[in-house]
Design a protein around this motif. Structure first.
Motif, short mmCIF file in Angstrom:
data_model
loop_
_atom_site.label_atom_id
_atom_site.label_comp_id
_atom_site.label_asym_id
_atom_site.label_seq_id
_atom_site.Cartn_x
_atom_site.Cartn_y
_atom_site.Cartn_z
N GLU A 491 30.54 22.93 16.55
CA GLU A 491 29.41 23.16 16.36
C GLU A 491 29.08 22.63 18.45
O GLU A 491 28.06 23.40 18.90
CB GLU A 491 27.99 23.35 15.97
CG GLU A 491 28.49 23.69 14.14
CD GLU A 491 27.76 24.02 12.70
OE1 GLU A 491 25.97 24.00 13.94
OE2 GLU A 491 27.57 23.78 12.66
N HIS A 571 24.89 17.24 16.50
CA HIS A 571 26.23 16.68 16.10
C HIS A 571 26.11 16.19 16.66
O HIS A 571 26.79 16.65 18.29
CB HIS A 571 27.06 18.25 15.83
CG HIS A 571 26.92 18.92 14.93
ND1 HIS A 571 27.19 19.23 13.36
CD2 HIS A 571 26.22 19.74 14.98
CE1 HIS A 571 26.83 19.95 13.04
NE2 HIS A 571 26.09 20.73 13.98
N HIS A 656 14.96 20.16 8.85
CA HIS A 656 15.94 20.61 9.72
C HIS A 656 15.42 20.69 11.02
O HIS A 656 15.30 20.38 11.98
CB HIS A 656 17.05 21.53 9.69
CG HIS A 656 17.40 21.96 10.52
ND1 HIS A 656 17.14 22.34 11.76
CD2 HIS A 656 18.73 21.68 10.69
CE1 HIS A 656 18.82 23.15 12.53
NE2 HIS A 656 19.35 22.66 11.53
C1 FUC Z 1 24.78 23.87 10.80
C2 FUC Z 1 23.69 22.32 11.53
C3 FUC Z 1 22.95 22.86 11.43
C4 FUC Z 1 22.48 23.50 9.83
C5 FUC Z 1 23.44 24.34 9.15
C6 FUC Z 1 23.20 24.06 7.66
O1 FUC Z 1 25.98 24.43 10.77
O2 FUC Z 1 24.63 22.81 12.70
O3 FUC Z 1 21.96 22.55 12.08
O4 FUC Z 1 22.35 22.51 9.53
O5 FUC Z 1 24.49 23.53 9.43
#
Ligand code: FUC
Length: 804
Positions: A491, A571, A656
């Motif tokens: 990501e 991340h 979150h």
């Molecule tokens: C990932 C993370 C987001 C979120 C999602 C459920 O995509 O980058 O922050 O936690 O999971």
């Protein structure tokens, strides 16, 4: 040392309309959120197999034909075009994952209870019971709620200290369309229906709920859809919910029979009897670990107030409570045979929950299970391990269909149907390491237990995860390492790629492949099979890209030195190598560890809840207790007050935001790593004790790699004064402590030299510019430590005392 204040979440106001104020109860199969509202009580219900859709696959089979082109575009530096193409040919044209659905709300309306006094509600996490108490005039009303582990039902008891005081109307409501709701015999409220269609997949989960009301005294009546109780002395409510879900490919169970059978077994038992058996089943897990970090007066305040005060007050007992709450939540959302804890554990009240409340396997679902082994809840790892085995089947076809390889793989999400296709968009979804990372949990379970039979049973899953990589790796035209392409660091996108995440040979992927190959090679040798396959993996492993230290002193996230020191993305995937893996270690690879530290500093502290939870683990692994504690402070901040970041809701759910349970589990793991680590070639006691906890404390019941259990440890002024170990499988116990120790029976401890002879503690050389040669490297930060060796036999206790 004083016993810690009992482990309760306490409040002196009802939840009102806010779901994140309500208190969670659960048994892995059923979940309830208890609001503790007085005149209109609400228990929000969940059943862990109630999902949208039905068995389905979501591969995009166009992928295989376009793979060569996508790879060429990535290697030519045309990432954006590669991503566009990947969006067409890799990303699913079908379901992007199904949703975890709510099972409805049970309401209780108490007319005349608007003006109450002496209100309190609490969640006792030592007993797993939620209680609400209040007074109207001179009558004290008490409600208790549990989700029984052995009986598989939710039970609520309503009592009052004067006879004939309990009158209410109860009804059920649901967001699910076309539910049928009815009453039978004036005392049974039932609901049934089907899960919804979603993204072209028809909803085929059938559910049945049965709510039995049993009154003592007074009378009970009903309308078509509600139960009316008048002037009872006490009422017990038994809630049973079941679905036709058997497993990810079959819906052949009879939900009506199942719901009836749980109810009929429980309904003749009293609340006290059910609750006693429930607490005993719960405590079998919960009581294994006890933590005492000391306590101040604050422990007596309501939990929401303590949360508000935490960053400015030393309230170590709130950390203890939050730590044990993580264990409570795992016990309550993951039981042998149940579904694994999803993004919200077992608790969801929305028809369209955030990220479908499914499983994100590029970090979040793995994080849920970080506390499982080390906090002595190894049986509760089973639902996750079973999910990995199931994905190894569905993901076997995905590997073949989409990438033309043997073995199995998964992208960055899965759901109850174990879908392994790529979802959301290539920027997030064209990530191929869902199988590699999740399969490391199988290896971890082996490392902690030493259970060879288990290893034998999961070896094919490990081997097939390795096979996928063996087939899918290709040589990088410029760097000549074997790399994955297309690849991405979850990501995140380097600036140099103008917004595209696609790349080749990113650091995290190389680390995951290194782990998958290394554990498969080891497993093959332990099980004495597949020697030539293991040799071929060794050859491939030697051609993987090593980790690189970049121009800002950082650990490079990508193969090229293109990190931005101002990037504060949540991340920090390339630190997978520091935790949960141990390819980066201040003991073995000090240069890489200091690069990892620079990366951590550059990325900053405050972030989403789970990201902060991960950072607690990283700083603990960096042996920096004060920085780890700083992250706990950021985590234990009321949601909305951390600029741009996550925090915690009043019910201590991780924010979150929105609510995501991973941060709870991540923090519980991190606090464990602050007190004991077993991943650096030894068992390290108090590796990252922050100044605020130095004075005194104790912990018992932690598990370590190689089948060791820390039966008890006590510290004073930062020194370990007593440590008691048990070994379950024998083997050398190498201990690293901040002070001199001796054995209680006056046998001397041997000073450790060379490599730990215990094979569970021997790691393959990491691709490290400062690779260890087998001797113990002592990094500057570790000079003051004492390292001992002690050969152990299974099931004996070893008591160590501090020298002075
Ligand atoms: C990932 C993370 C987001 C979120 C999602 C459920 O995509 O980058 O922050 O936690 O999971």
């Amino acid at each position: 040392m004083a016993q810690p204040h009992s482990l309760k979440l306490l409040y002196n106001t009802p939840s009102g309309k806010t779901w994140e104020n309500a208190l969670p109860i659960g048994n892995g199969y059923l979940g309830g959120m208890v609001y503790g509202n007085v005149d209109s009580e609400l228990i929000q219900l969940n059943e862990s197999t109630l999902w949208s859709g039905s068995p389905n696959r979501n591969d995009n089979n166009l992928s295989l034909d376009s793979l060569t082109e996508i790879r060429k575009l990535v290697f030519d530096g045309r990432q954006q075009e590669a991503e566009q193409l990947a969006n067409r040919v890799i990303i699913s044209k079908k379901s992007h994952g199904q949703m975890y659905l709510p099972a409805g709300d049970l309401h209780f309306v108490f007319n005349g209870h608007e003006n109450f006094t002496s209100y309190s509600r609490k969640l006792d996490i030592e007993k797993a019971i939620a209680t609400t108490i209040y007074k109207i005039d001179n009558v004290t009303y008490t409600r208790k709620a549990i989700t029984s582990i052995p009986d598989r039902i939710i039970v609520i008891e309503l009592t009052a200290d004067k006879p004939n005081s309990i009158s209410f109307i109860s009804f059920y409501s649901t967001l699910l369309p076309n539910a049928s709701i009815k009453t039978t015999n004036h005392s049974l409220l039932s609901f049934s229906g089907k899960g919804i269609d979603h993204e072209g997949v028809s909803g085929q989960i059938k559910y049945q709920g049965l709510i039995q009301f049993k009154n003592k005294g007074g009378n009970i009546n009903s309308t078509d859809t509600s139960i009316i109780v008048k002037n009872a002395d006490a009422v017990t409510v038994y809630i049973s919910i079941a679905t036709n879900f058997n497993n990810y490919h079959s819906l052949d169970l009879d939900e009506v029979e199942k719901a009836k059978s749980y109810l009929s077994k429980a309904v003749n038992k009293s609340f006290d009897e059910i609750s006693k058996q429930h607490t005993a089943a719960y405590q079998k897990y919960f009581n294994r670990v006890k933590l005492n970090l000391g306590e101040q007066q604050e422990s007596k305040l309501p939990t929401d107030e303590r949360l508000k005060n935490f960053t400015t007050t030393n309230d170590p007992q709130l950390v203890t409570l939050y730590y044990q709450y993580g264990r409570y939540l795992l016990i309550s959302s993951s039981q042998p045979g149940s579904q694994p804890a999803n993004l919200q554990g077992t608790w969801n009240n929305k028809l369209y929950p955030p990220w479908d409340s499914k499983y994100t396997i590029n970090i979040n679902a793995e994080m849920n299970y970080w506390p499982a082994e080390k906090t002595n809840l190894q049986e509760l790892h089973e639902p996750f391990i079973r999910m990995v085995k199931e994905m190894a089947v569905t993901g076997g076809l995905t590997a073949k269909n989409m990438y033309g390889t043997r073995g199995w793989m998964a992208h960055h999400n899965t759901d109850i149907w174990r879908a392994t296709g790529a979802v959301d968009g290539a920027f997030w979804g064209a990530w191929v390491n869902g199988g590699g990372w999740t399969s490391m949990h199988l290896w971890e379970h082996y490392l902690y237990s030493g259970d060879k039979k288990f290893l034998m049973s999961v070896y094919p899953v490990l081997k097939n995860a390795a096979l996928f990589y063996a087939d899918f790796l290709i040589e990088h035209p410029k760097h000549h390492y074997l790399v994955i392409c297309p690849d991405m660091s979850p990501e995140n996108a380097p600036k140099a790629h103008q917004g595209s995440s696609l790349d080749a040979g990113v650091t995290m992927t190389n680390q995951i492949i290194f782990d998958v190959f290394s554990s498969t090679i080891k497993a093959a040798s332990i099980l004495d099979q597949d020697q030539s396959f293991a040799d071929s993996l060794k050859k491939l492993r030697s051609r993987l890209a090593p980790m690189h230290i970049g121009k800002y002193g950082q650990l490079q996230e990508w193969l090229d030195d293109i990190d931005d020191p101002k990037d504060n993305h949540r991340h920090i995937s390339h630190l997978y190598g520091l935790f949960p893996s141990n390819q980066i270690s201040p003991v073995w690879t000090p240069a890489l560890a200091s690069a990892a530290k620079n990366t951590l500093l550059q990325r900053g502290d405050v972030s989403t809840g789970w990201s902060m939870g991960w950072k607690v683990n990283w700083w603990a692994k960096m042996l920096d207790g004060n920085h780890a504690y700083k992250l706990i402070q950021s985590q234990l901040t009321p949601v909305g007050t951390n600029e741009g970041g996550g925090g915690t809701y009043n019910n201590l759910f991780d924010a979150h935001p929105p609510f995501q349970i991973d941060g709870n589990f991540g923090c519980t793991s991190g606090i464990t790593e602050m007190l004991m680590q077993s991943s650096n070639g030894d068992i390290h006691l108090l590796p990252a004790l922050p100044d605020v906890w130095k004075k005194e404390g104790s912990i018992s019941g932690l598990k370590a790699i190689g089948g060791f259990e820390l039966i008890y440890m006590q510290w004073k002024n930062g020194r370990v004064i007593k440590a008691v170990f048990k070994s379950t499988i024998g083997g050398n116990l190498r201990l690293r402590v901040p002070n001199k120790m001796k054995m209680a029976n006056s046998k001397s401890l041997k000073k450790a030299i060379g490599r730990n002879p215990n094979t569970f503690y021997q790691y393959d050389a990491t691709p490290d510019p400062v690779r260890a040669d087998g001797s113990v490297i002592t990094a500057p930060a570790l000079k003051e430590m004492f390292i001992y060796d002690m050969p152990t036999k299974a099931h004996q206790l070893y008591v160590l005392l501090s020298g002075k």
